[in-house]
Design a protein around this motif. Sequence first.
Motif, PDB file in Angstrom:
ATOM      1  N   CYS A  69       0.821  -1.203   0.000  1.00  0.00           N
ATOM      2  CA  CYS A  69       0.000   0.000   0.000  1.00  0.00           C
ATOM      3  C   CYS A  69       0.855   1.253   0.000  1.00  0.00           C
ATOM      4  N   THR A  70       0.561   2.139  -0.949  1.00  0.00           N
ATOM      5  CA  THR A  70       1.300   3.384  -1.025  1.00  0.00           C
ATOM      6  C   THR A  70       0.573   4.517  -0.317  1.00  0.00           C
ATOM      7  N   PRO A 123      -4.457   0.446  -7.283  1.00  0.00           N
ATOM      8  CA  PRO A 123      -3.494   0.345  -8.379  1.00  0.00           C
ATOM      9  C   PRO A 123      -2.358  -0.623  -8.096  1.00  0.00           C
ATOM     10  N   THR A 124      -2.084  -0.892  -6.814  1.00  0.00           N
ATOM     11  CA  THR A 124      -0.962  -1.776  -6.516  1.00  0.00           C
ATOM     12  C   THR A 124      -1.394  -3.156  -6.045  1.00  0.00           C
ATOM     13  N   GLY A 125      -2.667  -3.350  -5.930  1.00  0.00           N
ATOM     14  CA  GLY A 125      -3.144  -4.655  -5.452  1.00  0.00           C
ATOM     15  C   GLY A 125      -2.803  -4.884  -4.000  1.00  0.00           C
ATOM     16  N   ALA A 126      -2.811  -3.806  -3.227  1.00  0.00           N
ATOM     17  CA  ALA A 126      -2.401  -3.937  -1.828  1.00  0.00           C
ATOM     18  C   ALA A 126      -3.491  -4.540  -0.963  1.00  0.00           C
ATOM     19  N   ILE A 127      -4.738  -4.260  -1.307  1.00  0.00           N
ATOM     20  CA  ILE A 127      -5.823  -4.837  -0.505  1.00  0.00           C
ATOM     21  C   ILE A 127      -6.540  -5.891  -1.331  1.00  0.00           C
ATOM     22  N   VAL A 128      -6.973  -6.932  -0.671  1.00  0.00           N
ATOM     23  CA  VAL A 128      -7.733  -8.004  -1.326  1.00  0.00           C
ATOM     24  C   VAL A 128      -8.899  -8.361  -0.406  1.00  0.00           C
ATOM     25  N   MET A 129      -9.771  -9.203  -0.947  1.00  0.00           N
ATOM     26  CA  MET A 129     -10.898  -9.653  -0.149  1.00  0.00           C
ATOM     27  C   MET A 129     -10.525 -10.938   0.586  1.00  0.00           C
ATOM     28  N   GLY A 130     -10.746 -10.952   1.873  1.00  0.00           N
ATOM     29  CA  GLY A 130     -10.462 -12.150   2.652  1.00  0.00           C
ATOM     30  C   GLY A 130     -11.677 -13.046   2.745  1.00  0.00           C
ATOM     31  N   VAL A 146      -7.346  -1.690  11.740  1.00  0.00           N
ATOM     32  CA  VAL A 146      -6.236  -1.064  11.027  1.00  0.00           C
ATOM     33  C   VAL A 146      -5.598  -2.159  10.181  1.00  0.00           C
ATOM     34  N   LEU A 147      -5.625  -1.949   8.880  1.00  0.00           N
ATOM     35  CA  LEU A 147      -5.242  -3.066   8.018  1.00  0.00           C
ATOM     36  C   LEU A 147      -3.727  -3.253   7.941  1.00  0.00           C
ATOM     37  N   ASN A 148      -2.979  -2.150   7.962  1.00  0.00           N
ATOM     38  CA  ASN A 148      -1.529  -2.362   7.915  1.00  0.00           C
ATOM     39  C   ASN A 148      -1.018  -2.672   9.309  1.00  0.00           C
ATOM     40  N   GLN A 149      -0.204  -3.718   9.380  1.00  0.00           N
ATOM     41  CA  GLN A 149       0.246  -4.151  10.691  1.00  0.00           C
ATOM     42  C   GLN A 149       1.233  -3.135  11.271  1.00  0.00           C
ATOM     43  N   PRO A 150       1.295  -3.064  12.596  1.00  0.00           N
ATOM     44  CA  PRO A 150       2.226  -2.105  13.196  1.00  0.00           C
ATOM     45  C   PRO A 150       3.665  -2.402  12.783  1.00  0.00           C
ATOM     46  N   GLY A 151       4.377  -1.382  12.463  1.00  0.00           N
ATOM     47  CA  GLY A 151       5.777  -1.537  12.091  1.00  0.00           C
ATOM     48  C   GLY A 151       6.002  -1.988  10.667  1.00  0.00           C
ATOM     49  N   SER A 152       4.877  -2.182   9.929  1.00  0.00           N
ATOM     50  CA  SER A 152       5.064  -2.665   8.563  1.00  0.00           C
ATOM     51  C   SER A 152       5.511  -1.513   7.672  1.00  0.00           C
ATOM     52  N   LYS A 153       6.145  -1.874   6.546  1.00  0.00           N
ATOM     53  CA  LYS A 153       6.538  -0.822   5.619  1.00  0.00           C
ATOM     54  C   LYS A 153       6.222  -1.288   4.208  1.00  0.00           C
ATOM     55  N   ILE A 154       6.270  -0.347   3.323  1.00  0.00           N
ATOM     56  CA  ILE A 154       5.907  -0.673   1.951  1.00  0.00           C
ATOM     57  C   ILE A 154       7.021  -1.482   1.298  1.00  0.00           C
ATOM     58  N   ALA A 155       6.613  -2.473   0.514  1.00  0.00           N
ATOM     59  CA  ALA A 155       7.602  -3.346  -0.108  1.00  0.00           C
ATOM     60  C   ALA A 155       8.413  -2.579  -1.139  1.00  0.00           C
ATOM     61  N   GLU A 156       9.620  -3.080  -1.367  1.00  0.00           N
ATOM     62  CA  GLU A 156      10.515  -2.459  -2.337  1.00  0.00           C
ATOM     63  C   GLU A 156       9.905  -2.555  -3.732  1.00  0.00           C
ATOM     64  N   GLY A 157      10.132  -1.554  -4.507  1.00  0.00           N
ATOM     65  CA  GLY A 157       9.812  -1.622  -5.928  1.00  0.00           C
ATOM     66  C   GLY A 157       8.352  -1.416  -6.261  1.00  0.00           C
ATOM     67  N   VAL A 158       7.550  -0.969  -5.300  1.00  0.00           N
ATOM     68  CA  VAL A 158       6.154  -0.680  -5.634  1.00  0.00           C
ATOM     69  C   VAL A 158       6.092   0.677  -6.315  1.00  0.00           C
ATOM     70  N   LYS A 159       5.511   0.675  -7.518  1.00  0.00           N
ATOM     71  CA  LYS A 159       5.464   1.914  -8.289  1.00  0.00           C
ATOM     72  C   LYS A 159       4.441   2.866  -7.651  1.00  0.00           C
ATOM     73  N   GLU A 160       4.860   4.072  -7.475  1.00  0.00           N
ATOM     74  CA  GLU A 160       3.952   5.023  -6.827  1.00  0.00           C
ATOM     75  C   GLU A 160       3.030   5.656  -7.853  1.00  0.00           C
TER      76      GLU A 160
END
Lengths: 160, 151, 362, 377
Positions: A69-70, A123-130, A146-160
Amino acid sequence: MKSFIEYIASILKGLWTLLVGMKVTAKYFFTPWNHVTQQYPENRDSLVMFERFRGEVIMPHTENNEHLCTGCGICEINCPNGSIEIISKSILTPEGKKKRIIDQHIYHLGMCTLCNLCVKACPTGAIVMGQKFEHAVWDRALLTKVLNQPGSKIAEGVKE
Amino acid sequence: MTNEELQSYLTERFTEAEIKLGTQYVEMTVTAAALHETALQLKKLDKLSFDYLFCLTGVDYAENMGIVYHLESVEHRHVMVLKAKTADRVSPALDTVSDVWITAKYHEREAYDLLGIHFNNHTDLRRMFLDDSWGHPLRKDYVDEVRIVER
Amino acid sequence: MAFNIYDFTTLTHSIHVGLAESFSPVVATTIEWVIVGVSYLLFVALFGLFLVYAERKVCAAFQQRLGPMRVGPWGLLQTIADFIKLLMKELIMPRKADWFLYNLAPFIVIIASFMAIAILPFAPGLQSFDFDIGIFYLTAVSSVGVIGILIAGWSSNNKYSLIGAMRSGAQILSYELSVSLSLLTMVIFAGSMQFSTIVEGQRDAWFIFSGHIPAMIAFIIFLIAGTAETNRGPFDLAEAESELVAGFHTEYSGVKFAMFFLAEYINLFIISAVAATVFLGGWMPLHFGNLESFNHVMDFIPPVVWFFGKVLFVIFVIMWFKWTFPRLRVDQILTLEWKYLLPINLVNILLMALVVLTKFHF
Amino acid sequence: MSEIREVIINNDRLATDEYLVNMGPQHPSTHGVLRLLVRLEGEKVLNVQPHTGYIHSGIEKMCEAITYPQIIHLTDRMDYLSAHMNNEAVALCVEKALQVEVPDRVKYIRTIMDELSRLASHQLWWCVFGMDMGALTTFFYGLRDREKILDIFEETCGARMTVSYNTPGGLMFDIHPNFQKRVKEFITYFRTKLPEYDKLLSGNVILRERAEGIGHLSLKDAIDFGVTGPSGRASGFSCDMRKHQPYSAYPLVKFKEILDDRCDTLARYEVRILEMYESLSIIEQLIDNIPEGDYAVKMKGVLKLPEGEFYQRVESARGEFGVYIVSDGKKNPYRVKFRSPGFSNMFALNKMAKGHKIADLVAIMSTLDLIIPDIDR
């Protein structure tokens, strides 16, 4: 006389239609192993939802606690009910540039109608249906996630 | 009749009305005074015989309030749109067409409920969905600070 | 005779003698009354619970379901749990209901059912009283219940209840006729109104076989009219849930509702038991004319088992009706009775009389 | 209370042997929250007055605040039994306004989905009709078969009822690889079960006696009241939008419009049963011929409809469903109106039920197949 025969015939015909109906139910009565009941909590282990089943919005994380997620907010715009709120924050990149990234991806499950528009728009496919469908909780506040876990960061190479 | 035939027929029959070809159907706009008579004519005329009112919509056009009637003829299978507008926004009133098409009685009640358009000669003009204490929510000037959250 | 082993006469007689020896006659009779009453109460309560469970399982099987499965193994304790729930529920009474009649109605209904059950012969010697107008008594008593239903509907101060009660009244009054006439047919054939005599008369062949065509017609009519009399589907107009919510017992809750509920199942049992006794030989085993060895084997099955087997079979058939057919409308119910069942019944009585006169039976 | 007073005033007071009964909003046979004020004389129905609004959710108002793709998920929640048709109506309307031609594949899939929804809806109607008539077993048989369709929906669309499968310009997803296989399995399965429906209920003497000649709605009344769908067609009103204003793949398939001129409850019942056969045959014609191609046209991120008015009529399971969009060129519609079939159908109830018994009122209401959120919107 004619009407008498009709009278008798109507009785017999009526009885016959009743018997035909009874035959249908009897067929099912005597084949009880064909029952359709699913004993839900007991069959939980074998219960698999279809892969497209829309149970909730989730944000998959890799084992390195990275997500895609950007924080662009397109999902928030596309949501018809306002069930998504994006809170972003500014950080300084190593190159010294200011950059906005996701702080919290807040998801109100209680307001969500599971229409799939946010997932489709992402646009990045960051969220999906569970596939989880057991959402009953004792407190309505627990439905805000809160969907992003604490301390998480965006993966390398995700186009903004 | 095709839309073009319908348009030319209507133009020659209803000289007062404003007739144009819309995106799909022929649209005819009449004044509030001529509404009931026009509706009767549309149903009665053999070449038209619009006997099936399939949709009645109240629209708030900001400067005036209007009702849009979607009509179909079961016999000829042509469709047209009839519109009537009233400039009075405070207490808009139009003639009822429920004596022409019975179904209008209920659709008019809905329009009355949601837009506050009054229908003259309507036999049973009550609110359809909402309580009497509500405003008319489909009006553009409707405000409800409690229940409507603007984003 | 082989089935004498299973005769209860000796047992009941020894109890009677034992009591009479130890107490004064008044005390002994009172104790006997109490014993009989308590055993009937116990029987009705337990059998009622069982019937509710059976109904739920049977209907589930008809509908390709499993039915109650949670409380106890295979849901066996479900009805007990339900009963406890009903006992604990608050008793609600509508504000403008007639207090006295409202509370009286469930008792009338259930007492009428108890009175009818007293006459049934469960096995040789297992019948609380056996007098010569047994069938007459039964038809008289079984129509008392409708008074309770009418009172319930009237006193509830609810329009649905009232409609339900009126329907029930019209229905039971009409169908009482068919029940009585079809039983009358069999009385002509048996030559007695006493239940023990009727059962004894079926030693060689059950009446439904020996009375052949008229007996079968009477049996079918009895089943239909009996179903109607117990207010069960497809004749459940009095409580037609899609029309009248719950009919006459809409306003009843807790124990009072449970009484109506229980009474319905006891009535189902009574109708089935009467059908089993009058048409299917009661506790008599299945005998075929001269198949000695077969008859002998059949005699080894206790009469109680025979009786309850037959009763349960008839109950199953009535449940089968309920879970297959749509409900009749109120005018159709009356049409069915007055235009079909009644004339057929009258003709059938004539036919039966002819059969008896000409001895054209087995 | 106020209505009761009103009725007393309006109807020159109640005669002594008449009374008013509130059927609903909590009544087993009103299928939700419809309230009928019934005036009775004994068992005879003198007058029925429907009161709506118990589940009014202001969908038309909500639509004015959201964009066109977002409207679709609201239409699911109106007539939840024909969610596909409702979705499709909005999608078609937007496509028509934007002059977008969708690929054939989309048209085929939409049509198949429509017919599956129609089947599911009619199955539910059948079982509920049985239940209203007092035959409770039909309820489980109908739901058992409907479950199979819902499974197909769930696999392809991701939801069982509120599918939101159509979007302006195509579909949300392509069909699932199992889709065709499952649909064919279902058709073979259901072709064996439909005759059972007939045996259990259609042929039953009790039902026929109860339904024949009850709830007469003449052709003229049907048109006047705007009663459409199977209920209208049972009065001989040819109102099938699939025939008269064909959309999607309906021009390509052969099917009969089931018409009946007996105008009674039985006719409405049989029209629906026969429509199930027709739906099966439509699906059979299409399922093997789904053309290859895209499942959606690439649409702009923000859809803005040109200024104007657009109307789309589709045939939902219970009648003609219409979407009327007034656009002022912005991304939100200026006014949206949903012409819901149940709304018009319901008000014919009084006409049909007058003079019949309470039980008939329930049966008539059941054959109108009312879905209350569809009426209240």
